[in-house]
Design a protein around this motif. Structure first.
Motif, PDB file in Angstrom:
ATOM      1  N   ASN A 142      28.387  16.464  -2.362  1.00 49.22           N
ATOM      2  CA  ASN A 142      29.546  15.843  -1.749  1.00 49.22           C
ATOM      3  C   ASN A 142      29.131  14.911  -0.617  1.00 49.22           C
ATOM      4  O   ASN A 142      29.402  15.161   0.553  1.00 49.22           O
ATOM      5  CB  ASN A 142      30.478  16.955  -1.246  1.00 49.22           C
ATOM      6  CG  ASN A 142      31.856  16.458  -0.926  1.00 49.22           C
ATOM      7  OD1 ASN A 142      32.116  15.261  -1.004  1.00 49.22           O
ATOM      8  ND2 ASN A 142      32.739  17.353  -0.551  1.00 49.22           N
ATOM      9  N   VAL A 170      27.120  22.186  -1.260  1.00 41.92           N
ATOM     10  CA  VAL A 170      27.612  23.401  -0.603  1.00 41.92           C
ATOM     11  C   VAL A 170      27.844  24.467  -1.670  1.00 41.92           C
ATOM     12  O   VAL A 170      28.199  24.151  -2.800  1.00 41.92           O
ATOM     13  CB  VAL A 170      28.922  23.120   0.156  1.00 41.92           C
ATOM     14  CG1 VAL A 170      29.446  24.382   0.819  1.00 41.92           C
ATOM     15  CG2 VAL A 170      28.709  22.049   1.200  1.00 41.92           C
ATOM     16  N   VAL A 214      21.625  19.434   3.030  1.00 37.62           N
ATOM     17  CA  VAL A 214      22.125  18.092   3.315  1.00 37.62           C
ATOM     18  C   VAL A 214      20.955  17.114   3.325  1.00 37.62           C
ATOM     19  O   VAL A 214      19.828  17.479   3.611  1.00 37.62           O
ATOM     20  CB  VAL A 214      22.856  18.019   4.674  1.00 37.62           C
ATOM     21  CG1 VAL A 214      24.185  18.711   4.606  1.00 37.62           C
ATOM     22  CG2 VAL A 214      22.012  18.604   5.779  1.00 37.62           C
ATOM     23  N   ALA A 243      29.675  14.840   7.840  1.00 38.70           N
ATOM     24  CA  ALA A 243      30.586  15.660   7.042  1.00 38.70           C
ATOM     25  C   ALA A 243      31.978  15.732   7.670  1.00 38.70           C
ATOM     26  O   ALA A 243      32.995  15.647   6.981  1.00 38.70           O
ATOM     27  CB  ALA A 243      30.011  17.062   6.897  1.00 38.70           C
ATOM     28  N   ASN A 273      27.816  26.343   6.844  1.00 43.65           N
ATOM     29  CA  ASN A 273      27.770  26.432   5.391  1.00 43.65           C
ATOM     30  C   ASN A 273      26.587  27.265   4.915  1.00 43.65           C
ATOM     31  O   ASN A 273      26.638  27.861   3.842  1.00 43.65           O
ATOM     32  CB  ASN A 273      27.679  25.033   4.784  1.00 43.65           C
ATOM     33  CG  ASN A 273      29.027  24.358   4.719  1.00 43.65           C
ATOM     34  OD1 ASN A 273      30.049  25.030   4.676  1.00 43.65           O
ATOM     35  ND2 ASN A 273      29.031  23.046   4.731  1.00 43.65           N
ATOM     36  N   ASN A 318      30.247   7.579   7.435  1.00 39.50           N
ATOM     37  CA  ASN A 318      30.087   8.151   6.102  1.00 39.50           C
ATOM     38  C   ASN A 318      28.785   8.928   5.949  1.00 39.50           C
ATOM     39  O   ASN A 318      28.423   9.342   4.859  1.00 39.50           O
ATOM     40  CB  ASN A 318      30.230   7.089   5.005  1.00 39.50           C
ATOM     41  CG  ASN A 318      29.096   6.099   5.018  1.00 39.50           C
ATOM     42  OD1 ASN A 318      28.347   6.026   5.985  1.00 39.50           O
ATOM     43  ND2 ASN A 318      28.966   5.324   3.961  1.00 39.50           N
ATOM     44  N   ALA A 319      28.077   9.139   7.051  1.00 38.97           N
ATOM     45  CA  ALA A 319      26.902  10.009   6.991  1.00 38.97           C
ATOM     46  C   ALA A 319      27.213  11.339   7.668  1.00 38.97           C
ATOM     47  O   ALA A 319      26.320  12.121   7.939  1.00 38.97           O
ATOM     48  CB  ALA A 319      25.715   9.340   7.656  1.00 38.97           C
ATOM     49  N   PRO A 329      27.824  13.053   2.449  1.00 34.69           N
ATOM     50  CA  PRO A 329      27.152  13.542   3.657  1.00 34.69           C
ATOM     51  C   PRO A 329      27.272  15.042   3.867  1.00 34.69           C
ATOM     52  O   PRO A 329      26.505  15.623   4.630  1.00 34.69           O
ATOM     53  CB  PRO A 329      27.859  12.790   4.779  1.00 34.69           C
ATOM     54  CG  PRO A 329      29.134  12.333   4.205  1.00 34.69           C
ATOM     55  CD  PRO A 329      28.895  12.108   2.754  1.00 34.69           C
ATOM     56  N   MET A 330      28.255  15.668   3.200  1.00 37.33           N
ATOM     57  CA  MET A 330      28.364  17.120   3.343  1.00 37.33           C
ATOM     58  C   MET A 330      27.266  17.821   2.556  1.00 37.33           C
ATOM     59  O   MET A 330      27.058  19.017   2.710  1.00 37.33           O
ATOM     60  CB  MET A 330      29.712  17.598   2.837  1.00 37.33           C
ATOM     61  CG  MET A 330      30.808  17.398   3.840  1.00 37.33           C
ATOM     62  SD  MET A 330      32.285  18.156   3.218  1.00 37.33           S
ATOM     63  CE  MET A 330      33.457  16.893   3.563  1.00 37.33           C
ATOM     64  N   PHE A 378      18.857  28.221   0.026  1.00 35.84           N
ATOM     65  CA  PHE A 378      19.942  28.176   1.001  1.00 35.84           C
ATOM     66  C   PHE A 378      21.266  27.904   0.297  1.00 35.84           C
ATOM     67  O   PHE A 378      21.289  27.385  -0.810  1.00 35.84           O
ATOM     68  CB  PHE A 378      19.677  27.086   2.039  1.00 35.84           C
ATOM     69  CG  PHE A 378      18.482  27.378   2.906  1.00 35.84           C
ATOM     70  CD1 PHE A 378      18.570  28.312   3.921  1.00 35.84           C
ATOM     71  CD2 PHE A 378      17.282  26.754   2.677  1.00 35.84           C
ATOM     72  CE1 PHE A 378      17.473  28.600   4.721  1.00 35.84           C
ATOM     73  CE2 PHE A 378      16.172  27.034   3.460  1.00 35.84           C
ATOM     74  CZ  PHE A 378      16.271  27.962   4.483  1.00 35.84           C
ATOM     75  N   SER A 379      22.348  28.236   0.962  1.00 40.95           N
ATOM     76  CA  SER A 379      23.662  28.003   0.368  1.00 40.95           C
ATOM     77  C   SER A 379      24.059  26.553   0.464  1.00 40.95           C
ATOM     78  O   SER A 379      24.936  26.095  -0.244  1.00 40.95           O
ATOM     79  CB  SER A 379      24.717  28.827   1.086  1.00 40.95           C
ATOM     80  OG  SER A 379      24.334  30.147   1.083  1.00 40.95           O
ATOM     81  N   THR A 380      23.441  25.838   1.390  1.00 38.29           N
ATOM     82  CA  THR A 380      23.803  24.443   1.558  1.00 38.29           C
ATOM     83  C   THR A 380      22.554  23.626   1.855  1.00 38.29           C
ATOM     84  O   THR A 380      21.602  24.140   2.440  1.00 38.29           O
ATOM     85  CB  THR A 380      24.839  24.271   2.691  1.00 38.29           C
ATOM     86  OG1 THR A 380      25.218  22.908   2.735  1.00 38.29           O
ATOM     87  CG2 THR A 380      24.277  24.651   4.033  1.00 38.29           C
TER      88      THR A 380
END
Lengths: 406, 359
Positions: free
Chosen positions: B179, B185, B266, A200, A134, A197-198, B181-182, B262-264
């Motif tokens: 979003n 983004v 977490v 992705a 990403n 759930n941690a 845990p993602m 950065f683009s993402t």
């Protein structure tokens, strides 16, 4: 004072030993990858591949070679190296591969990407995992460097980027495919889900699975979660058991899955188990009793036990060079190199083209209707304009410690 | 020259610190214009700036206040995600990127400061190891909360959920900003090297001036002897909280700058390891030594990239270099040598190497 000097000398020695060892280690791979030709030490030690100087197309790779996710990065790297060796031996197009570590971290991945850019990368094979992907793919999109990721499966990786393609299923498709598979084959009535759930990957598949399961009329009786540090799954399993679930859906990686299986057995909870491609690798996990995985069903694109000629030869070479059975990630890495090779041949790409020229040509080939690729992880793969691959997931069931097609 | 010598020692020391940062910035700009800067180094400039601010702000807690904090990345995390959410929601309202960056960073900093107060009031009653444990727990809590947080943005404004992205109920064309845990983004990257430079200068201005002010002396008095400080009427809670909250706010600013580069981003990025990393910058640069923190943060951020050619051994080498630096800077002889050199350069001023007041 004397003591300090001694310490300093000792440390200096340690440093030089490791430096030497590092050079020695990579020098070997350079030679093997170049098919036994004698090589002069390249300035960049992690470069493998053609020794013909400027005639090789420079392919950059990014993945976690160290840290918690190193198993995936190394598998992709090793698989890519085997493909590289074979491609260069064909004598047609020559490839050169420079694989950089990202430690499964977005910031480090961008650093790795910039290092590769300085090296003169023309095509990117990466990244291996989703979070670094990403952060790297928008850079590759802006710089117009063609990118084919072996295993970064989130739909966000390719979204809105015309030059980024995936070789693996997207999480989206996996969740949908799993729900369809369960519904079509009537594998279970009451479904329990345990997901991370941690993470992705796990959350992505879970969300799609739930929406597709609703559409298919599957009943989900229990949904429980855990995080990366979890080692005890009795709470989750008890809830599933109390709700009378007869099918356990595990959209998780194989390490936690192995714990779930052994704890389910310990509390004598008999249920069918359905996994996704992250479950692949469970049979080769050290100290894992494979009888526990008996009857586990999973969707995976690659099976190391397959008997077709290409898989057999790949598995043999992999075992010989790296002393382990290749997993799906290794096959993904292998396929990426071959897909790039075939597409580059079709598009008439040569090493003296700029990254941007190669980018435009490869996009055209990948999105064209008559380009399809047969690899270890599927045959007749085609790519849509969005960058997602279309290939059939294979349903597998574990019988007597081996995958058998369902 | 005479004028410079007439200045107070602390002022001169501060000027050297500013000069160092400005000099580095000018060199980088010149290299960028002449095209001598590699993409590898170019890409690391903003993270370096963010880490420098992190190190300097942590030094305020660890060096000046004398309390060990292991949750500094938690504040960075709050700043980062607040900054991303603000920046994404204001994309249409504020078209000017630098202005949007400034607003986002400001919100990130303020939010981190608010959390700093909330955490600081109960936690700062503790001292030493106990405070360290509480801040450690705080960092973990922040990480886990953000991991389950879903934030969406559409025409009706921001919506929030703790369950899933679907539960946000976004309209057609709405955007999931955070979003779970993602993470976030598709962030538009609006951080610039200049913004990083400005942030470092602002941070230095705040921290150095605080140190040399009445409040700064009070904070150091609390560090050196709490009972004595209290006996002369210094409010312990007030000054402890002051240092802690300023430190948190600066970390929030650094977090916003970092995330928008950065683009993402977490939540996992801002875990215990990042807190420790920043603490390493502070310790190796010298506890209480602001200039040392700047240099350590910059060098130790670039170092792993310079060691890339050693492949798998690079983190091992990194660790060995850390140990070597640690031994070298703690060696009496080398310390004496440095002191002698500074003494020669600085004949008129008395040298007191023990106190950490030098900036």
């Amino acid at each position: 004072m004397k003591k300090f000097r001694f310490q300093l000398i000792a440390l200096a020695l340690v440093v030089s030993i490791f430096t030497l060892a590092a050079c020695g280690g990579t020098a070997t791979t350079t030679t093997t990858a170049a098919g036994g030709e004698t090589t002069t030490a390249a300035p960049d030690e992690s470069t493998d591949g053609s020794t013909d100087g400027g005639a090789a197309i420079k392919i950059g790779g990014i993945g976690p070679l160290t840290g918690a996710a190193a198993v995936y990065g190394n598998a992709v790297y090793n698989g890519s190296k085997i493909a590289l060796e074979e491609i260069n031996a064909l004598g047609d197009l020559q490839f050169e591969l420079n694989f950089q570590d990202d430690e499964h971290d977005g910031e480090k991945a961008v650093n790795a990407y910039n290092t590769l850019k300085d090296w003169g990368m023309q095509i990117l094979n990466g990244t291996v995992t989703t979070t670094p992907a990403n952060s790297v793919t928008p850079e590759a999109f802006a710089d117009r460097i063609f990118t084919l990721t072996p295993s970064a499966s989130s739909p966000t990786v390719v979204e809105g980027k015309d030059n980024v393609f995936q070789l693996c299923f997207s999480d989206l498709n996996q969740g949908i495919a799993a729900a369809q598979y369960i519904a079509d084959n009537k594998l279970g009535e009451k479904i329990a889900i345990i997901y991370n759930n941690a993470d992705a990957y796990s959350t992505g598949i879970y969300e799609k699975f739930v929406s597709e399961a609703e559409a298919k009329g599957l009943e989900i009786v229990s949904t429980t979660t855990f995080t990366d540090e979890t080692n005890d799954f009795t709470v989750q399993l008890t809830e599933a058991q109390n709700n009378g679930a007869d099918l356990l859906f595990l959209p998780i990686y194989y390490q936690p899955a192995s714990l779930v299986l052994s704890q389910a057995q310990a509390m004598s909870y008999e249920t069918k188990v359905f996994g996704v491609d992250g479950m692949d690798g469970i049979l080769t996990l050290e100290n894992f009793d494979t009888t526990l995985a008996e009857g586990v069903m999973l969707l995976t694109p690659f099976v190391a036990d397959a008997t077709d000629e290409r898989t057999v030869s790949f598995v043999e070479k992999y075992k010989e060079q790296f002393d382990e059975v290749p997993n799906q990630f290794a096959a993904d890495g292998y396929d990426v190199m071959y897909a790039l090779y075939e597409a580059a041949k079709k598009a008439g790409v040569t090493a003296d083209m700029s990254a941007e020229e190669i980018n435009d040509k490869l996009i055209e080939v990948f999105t064209s209707d008559d380009f399809s690729f047969d690899g270890l992880t599927g045959s007749g793969m085609t790519w849509s304009d969005t960058g997602e691959v279309s290939k059939e997931p294979k349903g597998m069931v574990i019988e007597n410690g081996a995958y058998v097609g369902m | 020259m005479k004028k410079v010598k007439k200045l107070r020692k602390s002022t001169r020391s501060s000027l050297i610190t500013y000069g160092l940062v400005i000099l580095f910035f000018v060199i980088v700009q010149v290299m960028m214009i002449t095209g001598n800067l590699s993409s590898s180094l170019r890409g690391q400039l903003v993270p370096i700036a963010a880490y420098i601010v992190m190190a300097v702000s942590l030094n305020l807690t660890v060096g000046i206040l004398g309390e060990l904090s292991l949750g500094h990345a938690g504040f960075m995390s709050i700043g980062a995600f607040a900054g991303v959410i603000v920046s994404t929601s204001l994309e249409n309202q504020i078209a000017n990127a630098p202005l949007r960056l400034a607003v986002s960073m400001l919100v990130g900093g303020i939010l981190a400061a608010v959390v700093g107060v909330i955490v600081g009031v109960p936690a700062l009653r503790l001292r030493g190891d106990y405070l360290a444990i509480v801040t450690l727990a705080f960092g973990e809590i922040i990480k886990n909360v953000i991991n389950i947080l879903y934030v969406g943005y559409d025409s009706s404004g921001l919506s929030l959920s703790l369950k899933s992205a679907n539960a946000l109920g976004l309209e057609e064309g709405g955007k999931v900003v955070l979003n779970g845990p993602m993470g976030a983004v598709g962030i538009s990257r609006i951080s610039t090297v200049t913004a990083g430079f400005v942030l470092i200068i602002v941070t230095l201005f705040i921290v150095l001036n605080l140190m040399h002010s009445r409040s700064g002396r009070a904070i150091m008095a609390v560090r050196d002897n709490r009972i004595a400080a209290e006996s002369v009427g210094i409010s312990i809670t007030k000054y402890k909280l002051m240092a802690f909250v300023i430190s948190a706010a600066l970390a929030g600013l650094a977090g916003s700058l970092y995330a928008l580069n950065f683009s993402t981003v977490v939540a996992k990025k801002f875990d215990f390891n990042t807190s420790i990393l920043v603490l390493v910058f502070v310790v190796l640069g010298g506890i209480g030594n602001i200039r040392g923190s700047i240099i350590a943060a910059a060098v130790l951020t670039v170092l792993p990239e310079l060691l890339r050619q050693f492949n798998d051994y690079r983190m091992l080498l990194y660790a060995i270099i850390l140990i070597l630096v640690m031994i070298a800077t703690n060696n009496e002889k080398i310390k004496n040598l440095i002191n002698r050199v500074t003494l020669m350069l600085d004949l008129k001023t008395k040298n007191d190497p023990k106190k950490g007041g030098a900036a």
